[in-house]
Each structure stands twice: as C-alpha cells, then as structure tokens.
Design a protein around this motif. Structure first.
Motif, PDB file in Angstrom:
ATOM      1  N   THR A 128       0.846  -1.202  -0.037  1.00 45.47           N
ATOM      2  CA  THR A 128      -0.074  -0.065  -0.009  1.00 45.47           C
ATOM      3  C   THR A 128       0.899   1.389  -0.040  1.00 45.47           C
ATOM      4  N   TYR A 134      -2.569   3.713  -7.662  1.00 41.95           N
ATOM      5  CA  TYR A 134      -3.877   3.159  -7.255  1.00 41.95           C
ATOM      6  C   TYR A 134      -4.523   3.996  -6.491  1.00 41.95           C
ATOM      7  N   GLY A 135      -5.992   3.781  -6.419  1.00 35.20           N
ATOM      8  CA  GLY A 135      -6.766   4.748  -5.595  1.00 35.20           C
ATOM      9  C   GLY A 135      -6.766   4.953  -4.073  1.00 35.20           C
ATOM     10  N   GLU A 192      -8.813   5.853  -1.894  1.00 30.81           N
ATOM     11  CA  GLU A 192      -9.990   5.198  -1.375  1.00 30.81           C
ATOM     12  C   GLU A 192     -10.146   3.583  -1.399  1.00 30.81           C
ATOM     13  N   THR A 193      -9.676   3.126  -2.708  1.00 37.93           N
ATOM     14  CA  THR A 193      -9.775   1.715  -2.569  1.00 37.93           C
ATOM     15  C   THR A 193      -8.691   1.135  -1.825  1.00 37.93           C
ATOM     16  N   LEU A 194      -7.297   1.705  -1.605  1.00 41.29           N
ATOM     17  CA  LEU A 194      -6.627   1.009  -0.997  1.00 41.29           C
ATOM     18  C   LEU A 194      -6.902   1.245   0.543  1.00 41.29           C
ATOM     19  N   MET A 244      -9.909   1.126   1.956  1.00 41.28           N
ATOM     20  CA  MET A 244     -10.958  -0.020   2.152  1.00 41.28           C
ATOM     21  C   MET A 244     -10.433  -1.345   2.036  1.00 41.28           C
ATOM     22  N   ASN A 245      -9.224  -1.650   1.349  1.00 43.08           N
ATOM     23  CA  ASN A 245      -8.859  -2.911   1.215  1.00 43.08           C
ATOM     24  C   ASN A 245      -7.769  -3.427   2.591  1.00 43.08           C
ATOM     25  N   ARG A 288     -10.426  -4.081   5.289  1.00 38.47           N
ATOM     26  CA  ARG A 288     -10.901  -5.434   4.971  1.00 38.47           C
ATOM     27  C   ARG A 288     -10.070  -6.381   5.364  1.00 38.47           C
ATOM     28  N   GLU A 348      -5.167 -12.737  -2.101  1.00 33.77           N
ATOM     29  CA  GLU A 348      -5.707 -11.408  -1.804  1.00 33.77           C
ATOM     30  C   GLU A 348      -4.407 -10.449  -2.259  1.00 33.77           C
ATOM     31  N   LEU A 352      -4.179  -7.776  -5.551  1.00 35.43           N
ATOM     32  CA  LEU A 352      -4.126  -6.391  -5.383  1.00 35.43           C
ATOM     33  C   LEU A 352      -2.792  -6.175  -6.092  1.00 35.43           C
ATOM     34  N   ALA A 407      -3.501  -5.944  -9.790  1.00 36.14           N
ATOM     35  CA  ALA A 407      -4.240  -4.705 -10.140  1.00 36.14           C
ATOM     36  C   ALA A 407      -3.529  -3.379 -10.043  1.00 36.14           C
TER      37      ALA A 407
END
Length: 408
Positions: A107, A116-117, A119-121, A123-124, A127, A164, A168, A171
C-alpha cells in the motif's frame, strides 16, 4: 535450550517487523503522508499487536528463567509448559503481522507512486484488518484451546491472504502500466506541440506476483539454509520443534501451522484433523507424532474435568508475598483432575469434613510450607516453594501440567 531458541527466533522477527513499521510511520508521501495520514491507523494497529507479542515473549522468557532456577526437573518442564501458550500465541501472531506488514508495504509503494486509488487502498486495508483481527484476538487471550484453534486456522488464513495480496498486486501492476501509457502519451503530445526535451521519470513497474507464500520471503543463504521472514527453516529448527512437541511445551496445531506455512501453499491447503503428511515427516516418525491428531476435548468426546488450585487460593496473600504474582500468579498453577481424584485429595466429597483430615491437600501443603520456613528461619523464596510443591504433587500423584483458572 530448545524453548529459548524458539523464543529467540520469534523475538528477532518481532524486532524486524517493529523496525519496518517505524519506517512506514514516517514515510512520505506513503502511508504517513496521504489523505492527512488516514493510513497511519493501520501502522498503529500493527504496533499495538507487536506490543502484546513482545509482552508475551518477555513473560515466556521470565518463566523459562524461573524454570532454569528450579531444582525439580518435572517442575522445570511444567513451567515451560505453562509458558508454551505464550510462545505459541507470539509465534502465530508474528506470522500474521508479517502478512500485515506485506500489505502495508504494498500500500505504501502504491500511494507514494500514485499507482492506485487512495479510497480503494484504504477500504482494502480495512477489510484485511477485519479478516486478521478475530485470530489475533483469540491468540492474545492465551487460553490454550483458543490459541490452538486459532493456530489451526492460521495456514488457511495466510493462504487466503496470499491470494488477496496477489490480486491486489496484479491490479496495481496493471494500473502502473496504464499510468505509464498515459505519461508516455503526455510526453509525446508535449514533444509535438512544445518541442520539449522533458523526460518524465516514470514509476518502476511492479513485477508479476510470484508463487511464494505471503510474508515468508524464502531465500537461500550461503550455507544452504533456507531463510524465511520470521523463522530459519533448517534441520536444527525442525529438531527444536520436535523436542518441544514431545515435551508437551508446544501444541501440535501451533507447530503444524508453522511447518505448513513455511512449506508454502501445498501444505497450507491440506485438510485439518489428521496431521498433514509433510508435517508428520518434519516432526519425525515417532509414536508420539503418529498418535497426534489436531483435536480438542470436544473432538475427543470428553467433558472438561475440574481445575484444582495446587496452591490454595484462600492463602493467596501468603503466596503473593513469596513472589507468586503476574505470570506466576497462583491462578496459573491449576491442574485438571478427574472428579474422584479431586475429591480424594481433599478428603472426600464434603470439603468441610475434608479439612479436618491432616492429609487433605490444602491443609497438608500449608503445614509443610510453614514448617519449612520455621526450619529455615526465614521466608521461603518462590523457587523453594515450587520445589516443595513439586515433591508433594508427585506423592499425591497430581499431574504436573498446569492450566489457568477459569473461575472468578
């Protein structure tokens, strides 16, 4: 020596992870510098987990030191067994924290290079934390049953998180390729319209994810020993684990999990219950190992027998004055006894009548301890108390395998 060696392995890993987390905490413009530092909470979470891991390693070290100072060999082993769940919890926690660090590191790299975004990072990471947290909570409870159950699930969890991580990473790699193309197009347009000689410094692309297990990072050193992120996988390490399993200091689920994770995806995917073949081979083809199954009292169809305080809890203050506090609290020195055996050492089913019998455990033990102090002309040390307790536990045929008290 095997126990201290295992403690040292986990301690080295914990210190390495702590150092890496400290660097991430001040990284800029990575996790510490993006979105007003919203990612710092994930570094803080890792640091909180490492603190309890370090605390349990320190407590286990103190117990091991006490064991080395006690004369009775059975009591020495009993104290190491008392420290076993602490080492197991710390070892499994270090595995998961290594995984957590891998996600943080990825990250951080994505944020610092804008691959990478945000917000997406974010939330990942949230999780992944929710996936890890129940296991970390179970491990930090130090309840042997919870620690063993959590350890049994760690290989599957690490295997899932490895998938996972690979997803990531792929991506982010594709995002980096798109960014590279966009920057190349921008460079070409500027060259055409402005005749600029500017050369953009493009972010280095992430390589495709390899098959290695997340958090392990295998590599072979000059002497041929395979090094992992946390543990040296060598013949000496395997022998150390075998000794601790046979002595009952470490549980089969914990050692099985460690071997399976270090062995990679194939063993991690094997079913629970019967020990995986690779684990049995690593621990040796002995009767002790052949008879081992990953199961608890429920799987064995047994109810839990009563827990008996070896050191009478009505004399707690007496024992505390002689050093039985903290990890040496008398609540840590309980044993499981069958109901008939428990009643027998207390003089029968009626505890009030039992107290009138000179041979009743509590009455007898306190008399022996007080007489020993009168004879010595001073207060007994904690280790002297332990040696006396050990002698009479053998006489009363009380198993020297301690468990924690669960009552109020």
């Amino acid at each position: 020596m095997a126990f201290l060696g295992a403690l040292d392995e986990v301690s080295v890993s914990s210190r390495r992870l702590s150092s890496e987390l400290s660097r991430l905490e001040v990284s800029h413009p990575g996790v510490a510098g993006v979105g007003n530092g919203i990612f710092v909470r994930y570094v803080d979470y890792g640091e909180r987990q490492l603190r309890w891991i370090d605390a349990e390693l320190a407590a286990a070290t103190r117990l091991a030191t006490t064991a080395s100072e006690v004369e009775d060999p059975d009591m020495q082993l009993a104290l190491l067994r008392l420290a076993g769940p602490r080492l197991e919890a710390a070892m499994m926690g270090a595995f998961l924290m290594a995984v957590w660090f891998d996600f943080l590191h990825l990250t951080d790299a994505a944020l610092s290079r804008h691959l990478y975004g945000v917000e997406t990072l974010f939330m990942n990471m949230d999780r992944i934390q929710r996936m890890i947290e129940p296991t970390m909570t179970a491990l930090s409870s130090l309840e042997p049953e919870q620690v063993e159950a959590a350890a049994q699930d760690v290989p599957a969890l690490v295997g899932h998180l490895t998938g996972e991580f690979a997803t990531l990473r792929e991506a982010i790699r594709k995002g980096a390729e798109v960014l590279q193309k966009a920057l190349a197009l921008k460079e070409a347009m500027e060259a055409l319209t402005m005749l600029s000689a500017l050369r953009f410094s493009l972010p280095r692309l992430l390589p495709r994810a390899g098959p290695a297990t997340l958090g392990v990072g295998f590599m072979v050193s000059s002497n041929g020993v395979m090094m992992g992120t946390r543990i040296v996988v060598s013949a000496e390490w395997v022998e150390m684990m075998r000794q601790l399993v046979r002595a009952g200091v470490l549980s089969v689920p914990a050692v099985s999990a460690a071997v399976r994770i270090q062995a990679g995806q194939v063993l991690m995917a094997e079913a629970h219950g019967e020990l995986p073949r690779g684990v049995r081979e690593a621990l040796g083809d002995s009767p002790e190992v052949r008879g081992m199954r990953v199961t608890g009292k429920t799987g064995a169809g047994m109810a839990e027998p009563p827990r008996h305080h070896v050191m009478p809890k009505e004399f707690r203050e007496w024992f505390e004055k002689r050093g039985f506090t903290g990890e040496m609290d008398i609540n840590k020195f309980c044993v499981r006894l069958e109901q008939a055996h428990h009643e027998a050492i207390h003089g029968g089913g009626d505890w009030k009548l039992g107290r009138t019998w000179p041979g009743e455990w509590n009455r007898m033990l306190m008399k022996v301890l007080r007489d020993a102090e009168v004879e010595a002309g001073r207060t007994l040390t904690r280790n002297e108390v332990l040696d006396i307790v050990a002698r009479y536990m053998k006489e009363y045929r009380i198993p020297m395998k301690f468990v924690r008290w669960r009552g109020p």
